[in-house]
Enzyme design. Structure first.
Site, PDB file in Angstrom:
ATOM      1  N   ARG A 234       0.844  -1.181   0.000  1.00 26.96           N
ATOM      2  CA  ARG A 234       0.000   0.000   0.000  1.00 26.96           C
ATOM      3  C   ARG A 234       0.886   1.239   0.000  1.00 26.96           C
ATOM      4  O   ARG A 234       1.875   1.302   0.744  1.00 26.96           O
ATOM      5  CB  ARG A 234      -0.925   0.031   1.222  1.00 26.96           C
ATOM      6  CG  ARG A 234      -2.057  -0.986   1.185  1.00 26.96           C
ATOM      7  CD  ARG A 234      -3.060  -0.680   0.088  1.00 26.96           C
ATOM      8  NE  ARG A 234      -4.185  -1.603   0.071  1.00 26.96           N
ATOM      9  CZ  ARG A 234      -4.221  -2.742  -0.575  1.00 26.96           C
ATOM     10  NH1 ARG A 234      -3.152  -3.134  -1.254  1.00 26.96           N
ATOM     11  NH2 ARG A 234      -5.297  -3.500  -0.565  1.00 26.96           N
ATOM     12  N   GLU A 263      -6.065   6.178  -6.378  1.00 23.89           N
ATOM     13  CA  GLU A 263      -6.188   5.283  -7.522  1.00 23.89           C
ATOM     14  C   GLU A 263      -7.577   5.396  -8.139  1.00 23.89           C
ATOM     15  O   GLU A 263      -8.560   5.518  -7.391  1.00 23.89           O
ATOM     16  CB  GLU A 263      -5.908   3.840  -7.098  1.00 23.89           C
ATOM     17  CG  GLU A 263      -4.492   3.631  -6.589  1.00 23.89           C
ATOM     18  CD  GLU A 263      -4.191   2.181  -6.252  1.00 23.89           C
ATOM     19  OE1 GLU A 263      -5.090   1.314  -6.418  1.00 23.89           O
ATOM     20  OE2 GLU A 263      -3.062   1.905  -5.815  1.00 23.89           O
ATOM     21  N   HIS A 283      -1.241  -0.918 -10.112  1.00 22.60           N
ATOM     22  CA  HIS A 283      -1.844  -1.788  -9.098  1.00 22.60           C
ATOM     23  C   HIS A 283      -2.385  -3.076  -9.714  1.00 22.60           C
ATOM     24  O   HIS A 283      -3.579  -3.396  -9.625  1.00 22.60           O
ATOM     25  CB  HIS A 283      -2.957  -1.072  -8.329  1.00 22.60           C
ATOM     26  CG  HIS A 283      -3.203  -1.678  -6.976  1.00 22.60           C
ATOM     27  ND1 HIS A 283      -3.875  -1.032  -5.975  1.00 22.60           N
ATOM     28  CD2 HIS A 283      -2.852  -2.886  -6.449  1.00 22.60           C
ATOM     29  CE1 HIS A 283      -3.934  -1.788  -4.898  1.00 22.60           C
ATOM     30  NE2 HIS A 283      -3.314  -2.932  -5.164  1.00 22.60           N
TER      31      HIS A 283
END
Length: 309
Positions: A234, A263, A283
């Site tokens: 993260r 995001e 991601h």
């Protein structure tokens, strides 16, 4: 009963075998990412079921209170920490977790390590431009792999490092260090040792209140000038602004990241993404077909349990 599936970025959900579980239901799939609560209220107010994936759409208590028809939030994967579960309990909204594997994230982590150390993206792009052998890569054998966080993903990355002949060092909780020692790895004496001695340092902590900003500018300043920092966990584990500043000062010398504070990553992340000593991916650690099948099969099975009483 109306079902909404949120944030299907790749428009892939209907291609999954798992989708057959609910394909004959009243399903609406959204492919974009909406954060404005007014827009979300208007979009979601008529649905009884939401299927969500990871932290893609935050659902605050205030928003949940404005969705009176909502009965179930079924998560593809672990239940997102950006959804107010206490509010769900108070409002009578059932919440269920899915299941999945940490293996895809561990695999991507190792791919980022290899690509970074051997300059794969730069060399591939140079070859397309008609150039030949533009840099000297770095090997991994005999180097120190530091791992902070020794859970499911960190443990697998440690095995990869061991297979590549690296000296694996681990920092984390007492339990994590004890498990690492039992697995044949050397626990660090402290976090300063982890940052100062790692040639490659990979973060695998869970994001909870105590780990937000846990990696500080002082930690990064201890790293070697030719060290690689990898973050597939993260972005919020690193103090705001600390990583681009550290990369600008050359400690560490390079970073490979798959996660961002906001995001989908946009203008706020563009400065970091554009740095020449950064390899960034959007991601995709968990974004893999087999993992999605497991995620959505569990999520849709929970939906059926509700719709069938």
């Amino acid at each position: 009963m109306r079902i909404a599936i949120l944030d299907d970025y790749q428009a892939c959900v209907r291609t999954l075998d798992a989708y057959q579980l609910i394909q004959d239901r009243d399903v609406t799939i959204f492919h974009d990412s909406v954060r404005d609560e007014g827009l979300l209220e208007e979009r979601l107010k008529d649905f009884q079921v939401l299927v969500v994936i990871r932290e893609r759409t935050p659902l605050s208590a205030r928003l949940l209170e404005r969705l009176p028809k909502l009965r179930l939030i079924s998560a593809a994967g672990l239940f997102p920490n950006c959804i107010d579960r206490d509010a769900c309990n108070r409002l009578g909204i059932d919440t269920v977790d899915g299941s999945g594997s940490g293996a895809p994230t561990a695999e991507l982590c190792w791919a980022l390590i290899l690509a970074s150390r051997r300059n794969l993206v730069q060399e591939a792009n140079a070859l397309r431009a008609g150039l030949w052998q533009q840099s000297l890569g770095r090997g991994l054998r005999g180097q120190t792999l530091g791992i902070w966080g020794y859970g499911r993903v960190g443990r697998q990355v440690a095995r990869y490092g061991q297979a590549f002949g690296m000296d694996v060092r681990v920092w984390g909780s007492d339990r994590a260090r004890a498990q690492a020692l039992a697995d044949g790895h050397v626990p660090c004496e402290g976090r300063s040792e982890l940052f100062a001695e790692s040639d490659v340092l990979s973060l695998h902590l869970k994001l909870v209140a105590d780990t937000v900003g846990i990696v500080t500018p002082a930690d990064l300043a201890l790293m070697k000038r030719d060290a690689l920092l990898v973050n597939t966990a993260r972005a919020e584990l690193i103090a705001p602004g600390a990583l681009p500043a550290a990369l600008g000062h050359g400690r560490p010398g390079f970073a490979a990241i798959d996660v961002f504070e906001h995001e989908p990553a946009g203008a706020a992340s563009s400065a970091l993404i554009a740095l020449p000593n950064v390899l960034a991916t959007p991601h995709i650690g968990f974004v893999e077909r087999e993992n999605y099948e497991a995620y959505y099969h569990a999520a849709f099975s929970h939906v059926l349990r509700l719709t069938e009483g």
